[in-house]
Design a protein around this motif. Structure first.
Motif, short mmCIF file in Angstrom:
data_model
loop_
_atom_site.label_atom_id
_atom_site.label_comp_id
_atom_site.label_asym_id
_atom_site.label_seq_id
_atom_site.Cartn_x
_atom_site.Cartn_y
_atom_site.Cartn_z
N ARG A 189 3.04 -0.65 1.15
CA ARG A 189 3.70 0.42 0.40
C ARG A 189 5.07 0.68 1.01
O ARG A 189 5.29 0.44 2.19
CB ARG A 189 2.90 1.72 0.47
CG ARG A 189 1.73 1.90 -0.50
CD ARG A 189 0.90 0.73 -0.69
NE ARG A 189 -0.31 1.02 -1.47
CZ ARG A 189 -1.17 0.09 -1.77
NH1 ARG A 189 -1.00 -1.16 -1.38
NH2 ARG A 189 -2.24 0.38 -2.47
N THR A 190 5.99 1.21 0.21
CA THR A 190 7.31 1.58 0.70
C THR A 190 7.32 3.07 0.97
O THR A 190 7.22 3.88 0.04
CB THR A 190 8.40 1.22 -0.34
OG1 THR A 190 8.34 -0.18 -0.59
CG2 THR A 190 9.78 1.60 0.17
N TYR A 239 6.81 10.73 -1.92
CA TYR A 239 7.05 10.31 -0.54
C TYR A 239 6.94 8.79 -0.35
O TYR A 239 7.40 8.26 0.66
CB TYR A 239 6.10 11.03 0.43
CG TYR A 239 4.66 10.64 0.30
CD1 TYR A 239 4.13 9.62 1.11
CD2 TYR A 239 3.81 11.25 -0.61
CE1 TYR A 239 2.81 9.24 1.00
CE2 TYR A 239 2.50 10.88 -0.73
CZ TYR A 239 2.00 9.88 0.07
OH TYR A 239 0.68 9.49 -0.05
N ALA A 240 6.34 8.09 -1.31
CA ALA A 240 6.19 6.64 -1.18
C ALA A 240 6.11 5.99 -2.55
O ALA A 240 5.91 6.67 -3.56
CB ALA A 240 4.94 6.30 -0.36
N THR A 241 6.27 4.67 -2.56
CA THR A 241 6.22 3.93 -3.82
C THR A 241 5.70 2.52 -3.57
O THR A 241 5.65 2.06 -2.43
CB THR A 241 7.62 3.89 -4.49
OG1 THR A 241 7.50 3.34 -5.79
CG2 THR A 241 8.61 3.08 -3.67
N MET A 242 5.34 1.87 -4.63
CA MET A 242 4.99 0.45 -4.60
C MET A 242 5.51 -0.15 -5.90
O MET A 242 4.79 -0.26 -6.89
CB MET A 242 3.50 0.23 -4.45
CG MET A 242 3.17 -1.22 -4.18
SD MET A 242 1.45 -1.42 -3.75
CE MET A 242 1.43 -3.17 -3.51
N PRO A 243 6.79 -0.54 -5.91
CA PRO A 243 7.42 -0.99 -7.15
C PRO A 243 6.96 -2.35 -7.63
O PRO A 243 7.16 -2.69 -8.79
CB PRO A 243 8.91 -1.00 -6.80
CG PRO A 243 8.96 -1.14 -5.32
CD PRO A 243 7.72 -0.47 -4.80
N GLU A 244 6.33 -3.14 -6.77
CA GLU A 244 5.97 -4.51 -7.14
C GLU A 244 4.67 -4.61 -7.93
O GLU A 244 4.24 -5.69 -8.28
CB GLU A 244 5.83 -5.38 -5.88
CG GLU A 244 7.04 -5.40 -4.98
CD GLU A 244 7.12 -4.19 -4.06
OE1 GLU A 244 6.07 -3.58 -3.74
OE2 GLU A 244 8.23 -3.82 -3.67
N ARG A 245 4.01 -3.53 -8.20
CA ARG A 245 2.71 -3.58 -8.88
C ARG A 245 2.86 -3.96 -10.34
O ARG A 245 3.88 -3.72 -10.96
CB ARG A 245 2.01 -2.24 -8.77
CG ARG A 245 1.64 -2.02 -7.31
CD ARG A 245 0.75 -0.89 -7.05
NE ARG A 245 -0.50 -0.83 -7.70
CZ ARG A 245 -1.68 -0.97 -7.09
NH1 ARG A 245 -1.72 -1.27 -5.82
NH2 ARG A 245 -2.80 -0.81 -7.74
#
Length: 122
Positions: free
Chosen positions: A77-78, A14-20
């Motif tokens: 978060r996205t 349901y969500a992501t954080m690709p910049e980590r």
């Protein structure tokens, strides 16, 4: 013990954080790192967020409730869709869910409890 039947287990992103990067996802810094400078192996390592559903002959069990738009914005978060929208794609209506299992009380696992008004929480 009687056979409880076969359950299907769904993982719903349901969500992501690709910049980590790698160092953001772990509590302890890698060996040789003094806590200041980044390790040269500190490569991109995005994180995804999931809710789960176990669907079987004795009913449906939602596992964790995710977080909503306010938490996503506050934490960078996205949000791809709400956890309840994700559950709806497999035919699980959050408002009618009777059982929710919370694995622990972090915001990304228990932030959407209010979207399950009929549920008994375990």
């Amino acid at each position: 013990m009687s056979d409880p039947g076969t359950y299907e287990l769904y993982a719903i992103r349901y969500a992501t954080m690709p910049e980590r990067v790698r160092g953001d996802n772990f509590i302890d810094p890698p060996a040789g790192q003094d806590g200041g400078a980044r390790d040269s192996h500190d490569v991109p390592l995005p994180i995804d967020y999931f809710v789960w559903a176990a669907v079987g002959p004795s009913g449906t069990y939602v596992i964790d409730t995710g977080f909503g738009a306010a938490d996503a914005a506050a934490r960078g978060r996205t949000l791809l869709r709400t956890a309840t929208e994700g559950l709806a794609t497999i035919g699980v209506e959050a408002a009618a869910a009777s059982d929710v299992i919370l694995t622990h009380l972090h915001y990304d696992h228990a932030g959407g409890c209010d979207q399950f008004p009929a549920a008994r929480f375990h």
